[in-house]
Design a protein around this motif. Structure first.
Motif, PDB file in Angstrom:
ATOM      1  N   ARG A  14     105.255  29.755  47.695  1.00 32.04           N
ATOM      2  CA  ARG A  14     105.755  30.863  48.497  1.00 32.04           C
ATOM      3  C   ARG A  14     105.700  30.508  49.976  1.00 32.04           C
ATOM      4  NH1 ARG A  14     105.422  36.805  46.418  1.00 32.04           N
ATOM      5  NH2 ARG A  14     107.011  36.400  44.863  1.00 32.04           N
ATOM      6  N   LYS A  41     106.067  34.200  35.600  1.00 32.88           N
ATOM      7  CA  LYS A  41     107.517  34.086  35.739  1.00 32.88           C
ATOM      8  C   LYS A  41     108.059  35.154  36.676  1.00 32.88           C
ATOM      9  CE  LYS A  41     108.836  31.755  31.491  1.00 32.88           C
ATOM     10  NZ  LYS A  41     109.321  31.872  30.120  1.00 32.88           N
ATOM     11  N   TRP A  42     107.325  36.272  36.737  1.00 33.30           N
ATOM     12  CA  TRP A  42     107.746  37.367  37.631  1.00 33.30           C
ATOM     13  C   TRP A  42     107.923  36.866  39.059  1.00 33.30           C
ATOM     14  CZ3 TRP A  42     104.634  38.532  41.804  1.00 33.30           C
ATOM     15  CH2 TRP A  42     103.337  38.020  41.768  1.00 33.30           C
ATOM     16  N   ILE A 178      88.532  35.762  48.235  1.00 34.92           N
ATOM     17  CA  ILE A 178      89.987  35.923  48.206  1.00 34.92           C
ATOM     18  C   ILE A 178      90.559  35.801  49.608  1.00 34.92           C
ATOM     19  CG2 ILE A 178      91.873  37.519  47.660  1.00 34.92           C
ATOM     20  CD1 ILE A 178      90.053  38.731  45.521  1.00 34.92           C
ATOM     21  N   THR A 181      97.462  35.894  51.800  1.00 34.21           N
ATOM     22  CA  THR A 181      98.469  34.835  51.948  1.00 34.21           C
ATOM     23  C   THR A 181      98.835  34.646  53.421  1.00 34.21           C
ATOM     24  OG1 THR A 181     100.172  36.485  51.497  1.00 34.21           O
ATOM     25  CG2 THR A 181      99.496  35.113  49.662  1.00 34.21           C
TER      26      THR A 181
ATOM     27  N   GLN B 310     114.697  35.569  31.624  1.00 35.99           N
ATOM     28  CA  GLN B 310     113.296  36.017  31.542  1.00 35.99           C
ATOM     29  C   GLN B 310     112.726  36.242  32.936  1.00 35.99           C
ATOM     30  OE1 GLN B 310     110.868  33.296  29.265  1.00 35.99           O
ATOM     31  NE2 GLN B 310     111.294  34.350  27.332  1.00 35.99           N
ATOM     32  N   ILE B 311     113.012  35.300  33.831  1.00 36.39           N
ATOM     33  CA  ILE B 311     112.484  35.406  35.195  1.00 36.39           C
ATOM     34  C   ILE B 311     113.048  36.648  35.881  1.00 36.39           C
ATOM     35  CG2 ILE B 311     112.618  34.322  37.494  1.00 36.39           C
ATOM     36  CD1 ILE B 311     112.182  31.615  36.050  1.00 36.39           C
ATOM     37  N   LEU B 314     111.413  39.782  34.300  1.00 39.81           N
ATOM     38  CA  LEU B 314     109.995  39.946  34.620  1.00 39.81           C
ATOM     39  C   LEU B 314     109.781  40.250  36.098  1.00 39.81           C
ATOM     40  CD1 LEU B 314     108.679  37.144  32.288  1.00 39.81           C
ATOM     41  CD2 LEU B 314     108.134  39.581  32.095  1.00 39.81           C
ATOM     42  N   SER B 315     110.702  39.815  36.943  1.00 41.79           N
ATOM     43  CA  SER B 315     110.520  40.070  38.372  1.00 41.79           C
ATOM     44  C   SER B 315     110.673  41.560  38.675  1.00 41.79           C
ATOM     45  CB  SER B 315     111.518  39.245  39.194  1.00 41.79           C
ATOM     46  OG  SER B 315     112.820  39.711  38.947  1.00 41.79           O
ATOM     47  N   SER B 318     107.225  43.375  36.340  1.00 39.78           N
ATOM     48  CA  SER B 318     105.850  42.896  36.456  1.00 39.78           C
ATOM     49  C   SER B 318     104.940  43.931  37.109  1.00 39.78           C
ATOM     50  CB  SER B 318     105.816  41.606  37.273  1.00 39.78           C
ATOM     51  OG  SER B 318     104.490  41.321  37.627  1.00 39.78           O
ATOM     52  N   TRP B 320     102.704  43.081  39.075  1.00 40.93           N
ATOM     53  CA  TRP B 320     102.428  42.560  40.423  1.00 40.93           C
ATOM     54  C   TRP B 320     103.746  42.412  41.184  1.00 40.93           C
ATOM     55  CZ3 TRP B 320     100.703  39.111  36.293  1.00 40.93           C
ATOM     56  CH2 TRP B 320      99.398  39.404  35.856  1.00 40.93           C
ATOM     57  N   SER B 321     103.677  42.659  42.475  1.00 41.47           N
ATOM     58  CA  SER B 321     104.908  42.474  43.244  1.00 41.47           C
ATOM     59  C   SER B 321     104.743  41.400  44.313  1.00 41.47           C
ATOM     60  CB  SER B 321     105.332  43.788  43.891  1.00 41.47           C
ATOM     61  OG  SER B 321     104.315  44.209  44.767  1.00 41.47           O
ATOM     62  N   SER B 322     103.501  40.999  44.545  1.00 43.11           N
ATOM     63  CA  SER B 322     103.290  39.936  45.528  1.00 43.11           C
ATOM     64  C   SER B 322     102.052  39.160  45.134  1.00 43.11           C
ATOM     65  CB  SER B 322     103.088  40.529  46.921  1.00 43.11           C
ATOM     66  OG  SER B 322     101.809  41.143  46.981  1.00 43.11           O
ATOM     67  N   LEU B 323     101.879  38.054  45.797  1.00 43.55           N
ATOM     68  CA  LEU B 323     100.742  37.202  45.527  1.00 43.55           C
ATOM     69  C   LEU B 323      99.432  37.914  45.902  1.00 43.55           C
ATOM     70  CD1 LEU B 323     100.329  34.407  44.435  1.00 43.55           C
ATOM     71  CD2 LEU B 323     100.515  33.508  46.745  1.00 43.55           C
ATOM     72  N   ASP B 324      99.464  38.613  47.026  1.00 39.58           N
ATOM     73  CA  ASP B 324      98.257  39.342  47.449  1.00 39.58           C
ATOM     74  C   ASP B 324      97.872  40.396  46.415  1.00 39.58           C
ATOM     75  OD1 ASP B 324      97.607  38.086  49.965  1.00 39.58           O
ATOM     76  OD2 ASP B 324      99.497  38.906  50.690  1.00 39.58           O
ATOM     77  N   LEU B 326      98.383  40.197  43.273  1.00 34.13           N
ATOM     78  CA  LEU B 326      97.795  39.478  42.147  1.00 34.13           C
ATOM     79  C   LEU B 326      96.350  39.086  42.459  1.00 34.13           C
ATOM     80  CD1 LEU B 326      98.143  38.074  39.390  1.00 34.13           C
ATOM     81  CD2 LEU B 326      99.056  36.116  40.616  1.00 34.13           C
ATOM     82  N   PHE B 327      96.132  38.610  43.695  1.00 31.68           N
ATOM     83  CA  PHE B 327      94.785  38.187  44.099  1.00 31.68           C
ATOM     84  C   PHE B 327      93.769  39.302  43.888  1.00 31.68           C
ATOM     85  CE2 PHE B 327      96.002  34.748  47.447  1.00 31.68           C
ATOM     86  CZ  PHE B 327      96.375  33.908  46.430  1.00 31.68           C
ATOM     87  N   PHE B 328      94.184  40.529  44.201  1.00 28.27           N
ATOM     88  CA  PHE B 328      93.233  41.637  44.139  1.00 28.27           C
ATOM     89  C   PHE B 328      93.266  42.383  42.799  1.00 28.27           C
ATOM     90  CE2 PHE B 328      93.513  40.857  48.661  1.00 28.27           C
ATOM     91  CZ  PHE B 328      92.184  40.974  49.045  1.00 28.27           C
TER      92      PHE B 328
END
Lengths: 375, 336
Positions: A14, A41-42, A178, A181, B310-311, B314-315, B318, B320-324, B326-328
């Motif tokens: 990213r 994959k999302w 944590i 980003t 699939q991608i 799932l987008s 999902s 989760w919508s962002s990496l942050d 997911l982290f939390f």
């Protein structure tokens, strides 16, 4: 957990605004990384379970050629199979990340046990003069940082990067601080998106010697690359003797210069003079604990732990010069010690090795350190 | 204004270094003609090869190209295609590259059905290493590595393709540039993995290996050139044909034993059942003509498209919508 955290190279994909591609084949103890990444994959992550280890890395090389952040994950025997393809990535100067979660070897060895015995394979295990960057994660929580570093170095220096992990940390767990980003450094992509009639595929950046990452689909920059020796600059096939020597030296120098772009080596216990304990990779926590105990007892002992194996941090020799004795502790028969003997031959290295498929124990380390300190 | 590209617009500035008389020249020519006919933008084309004489191909194309390592072109191409599904991806290989050292990647690339073209230049010999038998050399073949004759049965590329669930298989001789061009065109148009086997002549190490089939004087009787929807006729004046007799194919002559055109099999390349396609790949001289042209062309799920779907799905669904995010999302706690 170490295995799960290593999936965060996609965090860096990213940061670099490129999609992440993983080409892999199931192998203990590395499979978890593929199984974790495929859940994402999302986020556009592409996971390709290939027909074999070779296809795992080859698909990653293809994805890298086409502009993805490309990763392959494996363990020792799979690493052996990927060897020829790593050479192709060296020759074509494409960024890929090869993660080797080490287990006991040789051959099928001890698939479920930990060992650090693929270091020589990572550093030197290819045909021809074939230098790559080698990094090692030092704990489950550190896997994220080292995976990020692997991507950053691979992309900014246009080189394959081998990231060594080991069963012990892959199956280990620890709290992980944590990061947002937003705290992650930006990864610079060295590319061309506009036609430039003067560009040649092996033109290099003056500082890093990296060539540009020009991907198929870019107008008027069509070019051909491959495993045959390249003419310096044009990238056309060349069998010229002087050119080959030059290219071998350039590929080496490119990896050597990565040293300017990595953190300096740190030491725990700078005031000590007698014994420097040297570790690398996943045994960090245990080594740290053992040295810490002895330092609390007032012993003349210091500790330095390597995450950057090839190239070594710039201040490595400076650190080594400060101690009477250097003791290299590792879960193999002396591979890092032998590597140091080759790279920094001016020092004498003592070894403490354990090859039982098990991690070190603090007690056995302390006993060994005390023996040396008292001798 | 749209640029209209000519075959020469697909040729690179590199000097072509195949032996004089090599069949590869004609294949190169046919591919460039087919690309020109479809007018595909050079920037969107990638040629990926392994090792062997055939694998010099990308150097001669004014497209993106990657000359990789022995046997691995299909695996590398799979990565290229998955990374960028907008590219026209061509794999160029030989009988050694695809059917020996790269056999595993070959069958799995076919099975997965990524949208790519896979060309196999079959000259039944190892040419680049100067004359050892290959997996398609006939049994008993005397070569430098088999001075007493080979002991092994050859692969039939088409048979292998059917076994791997090929969705597109064509066979063409390097002597028929028109058929080759047309077939390359069909291959590119087919959605999925298009396998094209070219009977290619190695003028130095296996000269005339295919001559009994491809030579001008033998062509009419030895080749059945298939066209979808057309009766399977061959021979001078198209007087010979194929019909099904029980579970076997049979060569018949029009007018003999009251055989009429209505008795002759009509080629259905789109038939999902591979049975007849398989039988066509098996035909060989002297009892049968060799089947040429597009033998099989069917639709099936395409790996790269399915992954894209699939991608995409799932987008949007999902948790989760962002990496942050997911982290939390795991077990977290705060240290103050």
């Amino acid at each position: 957990m170490g295995n799960l955290l290593r999936h965060w190279p996609y965090g860096c994909s990213r940061e670099s605004r490129r999609k992440l591609f993983l080409g892999s084949y199931p192998i203990t103890p590395a499979t978890d990384i593929m199984q974790e990444l495929v859940r994402h994959k999302w986020a556009g992550v592409k996971v390709f379970q290939a027909e074999d280890e070779i296809a795992g890395i080859c698909s990653a090389i293809g994805a890298s050629f086409a502009g993805n952040i490309a990763v392959t994950t494996t363990s020792g025997p799979g690493m052996a199979l990927k060897t020829e393809a790593i050479g192709l990535a060296v020759m074509t100067e494409l960024p890929i990340i090869i993660v080797n979660v080490q287990r006991g070897g040789p051959s099928t060895g001890l698939p479920t046990k930990t060992e650090q015995s693929d270091l020589m394979q990572a550093v030197w295990g290819r045909n021809g003069e074939s230098p790559v960057v080698v990094l090692a994660a030092s704990g489950p929580g550190n896997c994220f940082d080292m995976a990020f570093e692997a991507v950053r170095i691979a992309v900014e220096h246009m080189t394959p990067v081998i990231l060594l992990s080991e069963s012990y940390i892959a199956n280990g767990a620890e709290p992980w601080l944590i990061k947002s980003t937003k705290e992650l450094p930006k990864i610079k992509i060295n590319t061309l998106s506009e036609p430039n009639p003067n560009w040649r595929p092996y033109n290099r950046d003056n500082d890093t010697l990296a060539r540009k990452w020009v991907v198929p689909g870019t107008a008027d920059l069509q070019h051909r690359i491959g495993g045959l020796e390249k003419d310096d600059c044009t990238g056309c096939v060349s069998h010229n003797p002087q050119n080959h020597e030059l290219m071998v030296q350039i590929r080496q120098e490119k990896v050597t210069r990565v040293a300017k772009d990595i953190p300096l080596q740190k030491v725990k216990g700078k005031e000590a003079t007698k014994l420097l304990v040297v570790g690398w990779g996943g045994q960090f926590g245990i080594l740290f604990g053992a040295v810490n105990d002895l330092q609390k007892e007032g012993k003349n002992i210091a500790f330095t732990h390597f995450n950057y194996i090839q190239p070594l941090p710039m201040n490595t020799a400076e650190i080594f010069a400060q101690y009477d004795k250097i003791l290299v502790c590792e879960l193999n028969n002396g591979q890092f010690a032998n590597y140091l003997r080759a790279v920094l031959p001016q020092f004498t290295y003592e070894q403490y090795n354990k090859i039982q498929g098990l991690p070190f124990k603090v007690a056995e380390l302390k006993e060994k350190f005390n023996q040396i300190l008292e001798s | 204004m749209e640029i209209l590209r000519k075959p020469k617009d697909y040729a690179s500035d590199q000097e072509v270094k195949w032996c004089p008389g090599c069949g590869d020249y004609a294949i190169l020519n046919a591919v460039q003609r087919a690309l020109a006919e479809m007018n595909i933008d050079n920037k969107d084309i990638v040629f990926i090869s392994g090792i062997g004489c055939s694998s010099r191909f990308p150097y001669y194309m004014n497209t993106y190209g990657f000359h990789t390592i022995h046997g691995r072109a299909a695996a590398i191409a799979s990565g290229v295609r998955l990374a960028n599904p907008n590219l026209s991806v061509w794999i160029v290989s030989g009988d050694g590259d695809s059917l020996a050292i790269g056999g595993n990647h070959f069958i799995h690339a076919i099975r997965r059905n990524l949208n790519m073209n896979l060309l196999v230049f079959n000259n039944q010999i190892y040419g680049l290493t100067k004359g050892q038998f290959s997996p398609t050399s006939e049994r008993g073949k005397i070569t430098k590595s088999s001075p007493h004759g080979t002991l092994e049965m050859p692969f039939n590329t088409g048979e292998l393709a059917m076994g791997a669930r090929s969705t597109f298989f064509a066979r063409v001789p390097d002597t028929d540039i028109k058929l080759m061009t047309q077939t390359m065109l069909e291959a590119e148009k087919h959605q999925g993995l298009s396998l094209v086997e070219v009977y290619q002549n190695c003028v130095i190490f296996n000269d005339k290996a295919h001559a009994a089939i491809t030579a001008k004087e033998n062509k009419a009787d030895s080749q059945l050139i298939l066209e979808h929807g057309k009766p399977m006729l061959f021979g001078v004046d198209n007087q010979m044909g194929l019909r099904l007799n029980g579970l076997e194919l049979e060569v018949v002559k029009l007018g003999e034993n009251s055989i009429t055109i209505d008795d002759i099999l009509v080629h259905d390349a789109h038939n999902t059942s591979p049975t007849l396609h398989y039988m066509l790949t098996q035909m060989n001289r002297p009892n049968f003509p060799v089947a040429m042209g597009v033998i099989r062309n069917v639709t099936a799920p395409i790996f790269d498209q399915e992954m894209g779907k699939q991608i995409d799905q799932l987008s949007t669904t999902s948790q989760w919508s962002s990496l942050d995010d997911l982290f939390f999302s795991g077990n977290t706690f705060e240290i103050n």
